[in-house]
Scaffold this active site. Structure first.
Site, PDB file in Angstrom:
ATOM      1  N   THR A  84       0.814  -1.222   0.000  1.00 18.76           N
ATOM      2  CA  THR A  84       0.000   0.000   0.000  1.00 18.76           C
ATOM      3  C   THR A  84       0.843   1.266   0.000  1.00 18.76           C
ATOM      4  O   THR A  84       0.480   2.262  -0.616  1.00 18.76           O
ATOM      5  CB  THR A  84      -0.912   0.010   1.257  1.00 18.76           C
ATOM      6  OG1 THR A  84      -1.829  -1.067   1.130  1.00 18.76           O
ATOM      7  CG2 THR A  84      -1.687   1.299   1.402  1.00 18.76           C
ATOM      8  N   SER A 128       0.119  -9.903  -0.368  1.00 17.35           N
ATOM      9  CA  SER A 128      -0.652 -11.150  -0.325  1.00 17.35           C
ATOM     10  C   SER A 128      -0.095 -12.152  -1.330  1.00 17.35           C
ATOM     11  O   SER A 128      -0.386 -13.344  -1.247  1.00 17.35           O
ATOM     12  CB  SER A 128      -2.124 -10.888  -0.658  1.00 17.35           C
ATOM     13  OG  SER A 128      -2.626  -9.935   0.230  1.00 17.35           O
ATOM     14  N   THR A 139       1.748  -4.513   4.215  1.00 16.77           N
ATOM     15  CA  THR A 139       1.590  -4.874   5.629  1.00 16.77           C
ATOM     16  C   THR A 139       0.974  -6.258   5.823  1.00 16.77           C
ATOM     17  O   THR A 139       1.186  -6.884   6.857  1.00 16.77           O
ATOM     18  CB  THR A 139       0.701  -3.843   6.360  1.00 16.77           C
ATOM     19  OG1 THR A 139      -0.562  -3.789   5.704  1.00 16.77           O
ATOM     20  CG2 THR A 139       1.341  -2.480   6.380  1.00 16.77           C
ATOM     21  N   ASP A 140       0.218  -6.741   4.827  1.00 18.41           N
ATOM     22  CA  ASP A 140      -0.554  -7.969   5.051  1.00 18.41           C
ATOM     23  C   ASP A 140       0.318  -9.154   5.463  1.00 18.41           C
ATOM     24  O   ASP A 140      -0.058  -9.927   6.341  1.00 18.41           O
ATOM     25  CB  ASP A 140      -1.375  -8.321   3.799  1.00 18.41           C
ATOM     26  CG  ASP A 140      -2.550  -7.367   3.614  1.00 18.41           C
ATOM     27  OD1 ASP A 140      -2.867  -6.627   4.572  1.00 18.41           O
ATOM     28  OD2 ASP A 140      -3.138  -7.357   2.521  1.00 18.41           O
ATOM     29  N   GLN A 193      -3.324 -20.488  20.191  1.00 18.55           N
ATOM     30  CA  GLN A 193      -4.184 -19.486  19.559  1.00 18.55           C
ATOM     31  C   GLN A 193      -4.243 -18.200  20.379  1.00 18.55           C
ATOM     32  O   GLN A 193      -4.666 -17.167  19.881  1.00 18.55           O
ATOM     33  CB  GLN A 193      -5.602 -20.038  19.381  1.00 18.55           C
ATOM     34  CG  GLN A 193      -5.661 -21.155  18.357  1.00 18.55           C
ATOM     35  CD  GLN A 193      -7.035 -21.791  18.235  1.00 18.55           C
ATOM     36  OE1 GLN A 193      -8.037 -21.199  18.597  1.00 18.55           O
ATOM     37  NE2 GLN A 193      -7.073 -23.000  17.720  1.00 18.55           N
ATOM     38  N   CYS A 194      -3.848 -18.286  21.658  1.00 16.73           N
ATOM     39  CA  CYS A 194      -3.792 -17.077  22.495  1.00 16.73           C
ATOM     40  C   CYS A 194      -2.598 -16.253  22.057  1.00 16.73           C
ATOM     41  O   CYS A 194      -1.501 -16.789  21.920  1.00 16.73           O
ATOM     42  CB  CYS A 194      -3.568 -17.429  23.964  1.00 16.73           C
ATOM     43  SG  CYS A 194      -4.925 -18.268  24.719  1.00 16.73           S
TER      44      CYS A 194
HETATM   45  N1  ASP Z   1      -2.595  -5.403   0.612  1.00 16.71           N
HETATM   46  C1  ASP Z   1      -1.483  -4.556   1.002  1.00 16.71           C
HETATM   47  C2  ASP Z   1      -0.231  -5.407   1.024  1.00 16.71           C
HETATM   48  O1  ASP Z   1      -0.003  -6.102   1.962  1.00 16.71           O
HETATM   49  C3  ASP Z   1      -1.762  -3.958   2.337  1.00 16.71           C
HETATM   50  C4  ASP Z   1      -0.711  -2.999   2.851  1.00 16.71           C
HETATM   51  O2  ASP Z   1       0.361  -2.826   2.327  1.00 16.71           O
HETATM   52  O3  ASP Z   1      -1.010  -2.341   3.867  1.00 16.71           O
HETATM   53  O4  ASP Z   1       0.529  -5.378   0.079  1.00 16.71           O
END
Ligand code: ASP
Length: 360
Positions: free
Chosen positions: A32, A77, A107-108, A296-297
């Protein structure tokens, strides 16, 4: 990122830095942070030259900065283990020439990538700081400038007056906090504080000054950097839930050729004691599948043997993951299995702390 070349072009930023100023490399992978809307109003990565244009502040930093963009910028992703190996190779290739590295990443899956790089870069003696943004650069209220500029500052930091490296680690910097790469977890998709480490304190907090938590940062390595180049991809994650059926457990643990599985259990590492479930696990162990028990915690740790429901797992050869995150557990499995060691050594490495991913 299919192109495997290491000698990708570097774009030198014309900063006002002196010839002896810290030399930093920004590696842009996508995410992003550098995205723009396409004709369908979907976010897609933009060209790196554009990123530099959007962030003129970069040129005012007192560092020598070079930029490297991967030939195919991706939404994270789409990241695969091949991308992690490639990033590790790129950092190894440029290691001697730079004082620190900042990886711009979506971030993903950033927490997975940072953990994977943590394992692949053994004896790391320089900072590798992953960062990105929740709002693309150039948009009003974007967090890109704040994250990237501070990540660069952290990557350039030295102990004074000794001049030694302050952060010989892979970290994730986001919303004023730097977390160890092998401890990071994406916990938020709407707010700016996207990452958290539940079981280990932040390594740096950025306020008016950078506050380094030196006591929690790994020491400088005694050996030169070793860039590992193998990851085992025949791994899986199996998350338990009340009502999970034998068909589901068998489908996952019975994947042909499977070598390792992260078992996401309840509480302090507990799982059903139903005979069918224990049989599935026993058969998987007989086929040589190593199972790593992760809770899972998000806070706390796996203590196999506290309850009868977890003591059974120990007897079946399931390895307790302590307070490791799933992100670090799956990448640790890939890394350790990729070493292709005898089973006893693989089990030993999986249960011990390799890169600060578990609290000993
Ligand atoms: N879908 C984006 C990614 O992980 C989300 C991000 O960068 O915040 O590439």
């Amino acid at each position: 990122m299919p192109n495997d070349a290491l000698d990708l072009p570097l774009l030198t930023l014309p900063t006002a830095a002196e010839a002896t100023a810290p030399h930093l490399l920004i590696i842009y992978t996508g995410g992003t942070v550098g995205m723009v809307a396409n004709h369908l109003n979907e976010l897609v990565p933009m060209h790196f030259g554009e990123l530099d244009r959007q962030l003129p502040e970069l040129r005012r930093l007192p560092y020598r900065i070079e930029l490297l963009a991967l030939p195919e910028l991706i939404d994270s992703s789409n990241v695969t283990p091949a991308d992690w190996l490639r990033l590790a190779r790129l950092i190894g290739h440029h290691y001697a020439a730079f004082d620190g590295f900042v990886v711009l990443h979506g971030t993903d899956t950033m927490a997975y990538s940072a953990a994977a790089l943590g394992f692949l870069l053994e004896h790391l003696g320089k900072p590798v700081v992953f960062t990105g943004a929740q709002v693309p650069v150039g948009r009003t209220r974007s967090d890109a400038a704040r994250n990237l500029l501070t990540a660069l500052e952290i990557a350039a930091a030295r102990h004074q007056p000794a001049g030694t490296v302050r952060l010989p680690e892979v970290g994730v910097f986001f919303d004023d906090v730097l977390i160890r790469g092998t401890r990071a977890k994406k916990v938020e998709s709407q707010q700016f504080a996207a990452f958290k480490s539940e079981n280990y304190p932040p390594l740096v907090r950025a306020g008016i000054n950078l506050d380094f938590n030196d006591a929690s940062i790994r020491p400088l390595p005694a050996a030169p950097l070793k860039v590992h180049q193998q990851l085992e991809e025949k791994v899986a994650v199996l998350r338990l839930f009340p009502g999970i059926t034998a068909a589901v457990v068998e489908a996952v643990l019975g994947v042909p050729g499977l070598r390792g599985c992260v078992l996401e259990t309840y509480g302090s590492g507990n799982a059903p004691t139903a005979p069918w479930f224990l049989d599935c696990l026993a058969r998987a162990q007989q086929r040589g599948v190593l199972v790593l028990n992760v809770s899972q915690c998000e806070e706390g740790r796996v203590v196999q043997g506290r309850y009868e429901t977890s003591a059974r797992l120990t007897r079946l050869g399931v390895i307790g993951g302590d307070d490791i995150t799933t992100e670090a557990a799956i990448t640790k499995l890939m890394f350790v299995l990729g070493l292709n060691l005898p089973e006893a050594d693989t089990r030993r490495l999986l249960s011990q702390d390799l890169r600060g991913e578990i609290t000993v």
